[in-house]
Design an enzyme around this catalytic site. Structure first.
Site, mmCIF file in Angstrom:
data_model
loop_
_atom_site.group_PDB
_atom_site.id
_atom_site.type_symbol
_atom_site.label_atom_id
_atom_site.label_comp_id
_atom_site.label_asym_id
_atom_site.label_seq_id
_atom_site.Cartn_x
_atom_site.Cartn_y
_atom_site.Cartn_z
ATOM 1 N N TYR A 108 0.821 -1.388 -0.192
ATOM 2 C CA TYR A 108 0.005 -0.100 -0.201
ATOM 3 C C TYR A 108 0.867 1.244 0.070
ATOM 4 O O TYR A 108 0.265 2.244 0.341
ATOM 5 C CB TYR A 108 -0.937 0.221 1.343
ATOM 6 C CG TYR A 108 -2.103 -1.013 1.190
ATOM 7 C CD1 TYR A 108 -2.974 -1.011 0.085
ATOM 8 C CD2 TYR A 108 -1.924 -2.137 1.974
ATOM 9 C CE1 TYR A 108 -4.158 -1.844 0.138
ATOM 10 C CE2 TYR A 108 -2.986 -3.045 1.825
ATOM 11 C CZ TYR A 108 -3.922 -3.203 1.154
ATOM 12 O OH TYR A 108 -4.813 -4.040 0.896
ATOM 13 N N ASP A 170 -1.675 -11.056 8.050
ATOM 14 C CA ASP A 170 -0.904 -12.256 7.614
ATOM 15 C C ASP A 170 0.492 -12.108 8.003
ATOM 16 O O ASP A 170 1.251 -13.254 8.087
ATOM 17 C CB ASP A 170 -0.822 -12.085 5.963
ATOM 18 C CG ASP A 170 -2.357 -12.312 5.542
ATOM 19 O OD1 ASP A 170 -2.809 -13.474 5.400
ATOM 20 O OD2 ASP A 170 -2.934 -11.352 5.110
ATOM 21 N N HIS A 423 4.888 -6.079 -4.721
ATOM 22 C CA HIS A 423 3.426 -6.386 -4.989
ATOM 23 C C HIS A 423 2.728 -4.972 -4.686
ATOM 24 O O HIS A 423 3.216 -4.151 -4.115
ATOM 25 C CB HIS A 423 3.089 -7.397 -4.210
ATOM 26 C CG HIS A 423 3.141 -7.217 -2.747
ATOM 27 N ND1 HIS A 423 1.742 -6.977 -1.858
ATOM 28 C CD2 HIS A 423 3.981 -7.031 -1.600
ATOM 29 C CE1 HIS A 423 1.976 -6.746 -0.619
ATOM 30 N NE2 HIS A 423 3.611 -6.740 -0.604
ATOM 31 N N TYR A 504 -11.294 -0.870 -0.304
ATOM 32 C CA TYR A 504 -11.368 -0.589 1.226
ATOM 33 C C TYR A 504 -10.251 0.302 1.484
ATOM 34 O O TYR A 504 -10.111 0.419 2.791
ATOM 35 C CB TYR A 504 -11.582 -1.982 2.011
ATOM 36 C CG TYR A 504 -10.314 -2.678 2.633
ATOM 37 C CD1 TYR A 504 -9.276 -3.377 1.694
ATOM 38 C CD2 TYR A 504 -9.821 -2.401 3.931
ATOM 39 C CE1 TYR A 504 -8.402 -4.123 2.221
ATOM 40 C CE2 TYR A 504 -8.844 -3.158 4.405
ATOM 41 C CZ TYR A 504 -8.222 -3.630 3.556
ATOM 42 O OH TYR A 504 -6.874 -4.286 3.930
ATOM 43 N N ARG A 505 -9.271 -0.075 0.814
ATOM 44 C CA ARG A 505 -7.711 0.685 1.165
ATOM 45 C C ARG A 505 -6.737 0.442 0.110
ATOM 46 O O ARG A 505 -7.173 -0.328 -1.050
ATOM 47 C CB ARG A 505 -7.231 -0.227 2.104
ATOM 48 C CG ARG A 505 -5.844 0.005 2.692
ATOM 49 C CD ARG A 505 -5.583 -1.108 3.620
ATOM 50 N NE ARG A 505 -4.197 -0.947 4.288
ATOM 51 C CZ ARG A 505 -3.661 -1.516 5.129
ATOM 52 N NH1 ARG A 505 -4.317 -3.013 5.457
ATOM 53 N NH2 ARG A 505 -2.347 -1.755 5.339
#
Ligand code: ADP
Length: 561
Positions: A108, A170, A423, A504-505
């Protein structure tokens, strides 16, 4: 000690010249000490580091050039008073600050600021204390730098695991506070972290300190008369037990936002349920996703499924078990259906693999497991596994730990599906409906394949919705692949918005695009947020551009990529 004079950063903060920057840094240095100030003056300092050793200067999973989301300097305040002093210095200059807690925020944007040259405030480096673990009330109070792993270790070292668990995401290396502010999730019954928090302490853009919820009610012992600064005063005894207090509930304003710097957070801990059993159910075919999701919905609503379970696509589990080259000799081609079946056969998994857990004493677990098995047996070819039925290193063995609040780092491995793997997460929300799941799978997989990238994804089931997490893995040394990954997320945002699905983000690079999709009734949501932003932070010092909310004096078009 004072920093050596006039060092030019690679990126100056928005609207600040070098002389002003240097004076500012000198002032900040005299507050926090030279050991807590690092000006980023050379690309030698812009190292991607690793998950274990984050560097805090930029986004190590750079989807655009490495130095786009770059800090001018990284500063680590020692305490609340330092934070307040820095905020006071930044205001007259309108100098942008970008608070992080641990700064991993993997997929993110990492520690990178939305606006190049912002001053990254590393809140977690020095402010990393577990202030309280309350056994009777089952909660903790933490500073920004406390990671999930830290809290778990604390519970183990103090022989408290038989009483309390911490819900973990995670990976165990993120901060409880940062993850909760981002509205991140974990996988026990307490998986919705924001739902489980109670009480925040915040330095507002004015420099004033506020406590939310019951924390706004002073302690009857009048600690201010004991000579304690506000941040050191005990909290109201219900502050970590009742999140709402009285009047407007403002905690949400400090999540995914740019209205303050959170310095303490209360968090509920999960009482040891007195028994635990993880399981995996595999489904052989792509289209089994539909039936599985429709079976999950009523079970989850009724809390027969007690935790936040996940349905993972075979590529995700395969990527945890090994890199792409270990499955195919054509690593430049997207893995097709026949190969996916071969991989599933090799790993003794399904096309979709469902991971859940049951909590409680034996008779409770027996009853729930019976209901769960009965329901999923309706899917032809569904197979049921407990941990011991799977080989060493299996994903179920990893999830077995995660779903009982024991943090791990194993899920890092799927990023190495490709060489130089990095990623980006694409995370749309949808109802827990088989049709939605199939439609989201169809469009996300098809677009991944158009971008010549493998679809790697998982559906995470909340109380009444699914977070579909598509893991866009790319080789960060391959410029063309990065362009394709960026194209992919941009395309998916619009594809999904057209079908009524929003994220959501998100990553820094697409915050504005996503906010642009949340535009019901002429964008009243964004305009209300801008109104609050400009009232609370008139100089626009706090994380400008976060979630697509910009201060009035910024020309937003200049920053949109
Ligand atoms: P993690 O601990 O998971 O690595 P980060 O520390 O990177 O997460 O935080 C994620 C995001 O949360 C940041 O980019 C920032 O927007 C917000 N954030 C983190 N810590 C704070 C804080 N103390 N105050 C305000 N916002 C914060």
């Amino acid at each position: 000690p004072v920093r050596e004079a006039t060092t030019a950063p690679l990126a100056l903060p928005h609207g600040i010249d070098l002389a002003t920057f240097n004076t500012f840094i000198d002032n900040v240095t005299s507050i926090v000490g030279a050991e807590n100030v690092r000006v980023i003056t050379s690309m030698d300092q812009v190292d991607d580091g690793s998950y274990e050793e984050p560097t805090h200067t930029h986004d190590p999973h750079h989807i655009v050039d490495q130095d786009v989301f770059l800090a001018s300097a990284v500063v680590a305040p020692r305490n609340v008073a330092d934070v307040q002093a820095i905020v006071k210095l930044a205001n007259p200059l309108s100098l942008p600050l970008w608070p992080i807690s641990i700064g991993r925020n993997s997929g993110y944007g990492g520690a990178g600021p939305r606006v190049r040259g912002s001053l990254v405030l590393n809140m977690g480096q020095n402010m990393n204390k577990i202030l309280e673990v309350n056994v009777e009330g089952a909660y903790c109070l933490v500073e920004p730098g406390v990671t999930f792993m830290d809290m778990h270790n604390y519970l183990v070292e103090n022989n408290l695991r038989d009483k309390l668990w911490i819900d973990v995401p995670d990976l165990g290396g993120g901060s409880i506070l940062g993850n909760t502010l981002e509205r991140g999730v974990g996988y026990t019954p307490y998986g919705d972290h924001f739902m489980m928090h109670s009480g925040m302490e915040v330095v507002l853009p004015s420099g004033e300190l506020m406590r939310t919820g019951m924390g706004a009610l002073p302690d009857p012992r009048k600690p201010e008369t004991m000579g304690l600064r506000p941040e050191d005063q005990p909290w109201n005894s219900s502050a970590q037990l009742f999140p709402y207090g009285f009047g407007p509930y403002v905690d949400g304003l400090f999540t995914q936002s740019n209205l303050g710097i959170v310095t303490k957070l209360g968090m509920w801990l999960f009482p040891n349920p007195g028994g635990y059993q993880s399981y995996m159910i595999t489904f052989p075919k792509d289209e089994d996703l539909k039936a599985a999701v429709d079976i999950i919905r009523p079970l989850r609503l009724a809390m027969v499924l007690q935790n936040v379970p996940t349905i993972r696509h075979i590529t995700m589990d395969a990527a945890v078990m090994g890199p792409k080259t270990s499955y195919t000799d054509k690593p430049d081609e997207v893995v097709g259906d026949a190969e996916l079946d071969a991989i599933a056969a090799k790993l003794n998994l399904g096309r979709w693999n469902f991971y859940g857990a049951i909590y409680g004493p034996e008779p409770v677990r027996q009853a729930l497991w019976g209901a769960i098995q009965g329901a999923f047996s309706a899917i032809p070819g569904a197979k049921f596994f407990l941990k011991d039925d799977t080989p060493e290193g299996s994903v179920l063995r990893i999830r077995d730990l995660t779903m009982q609040g024991i943090p791990t780092f194993d899920e890092l491995r799927w990023v190495s599906w490709l060489p130089n793997g990095a990623h980006l997460f694409f995370s749309p929300i949808a109802p827990v409906q088989g049709e939605d799941a199939m439609a989201q799978y169809e469009i996300t997989r098809r677009r991944c394949e158009e971008a010549k990238l493998d679809f790697i994804g998982t559906f995470t089931i909340g109380m009444r919705e699914m977070h579909h997490i598509v893991c866009i893995v790319f080789n960060k040394r391959d410029a063309d692949q990065k362009r394709r990954a960026h194209w992919l997320i941009r395309t998916l945002i619009d594809d999904c918005a057209a079908r009524g699905w929003g994220e959501y983000r998100t990553h820094l690079a697409v915050m504005d695009q996503i906010m642009g999709t949340y535009n019901w009734n002429n964008g009243s949501f964004l305009r209300f947020n801008e109104l609050i932003k400009n009232a609370v932070d008139p100089n626009g010092i706090m994380a400008p551009g976060k979630s697509g909310v910009w201060p009035a004096h910024y020309k937003k078009e200049e920053h949109i990529m």
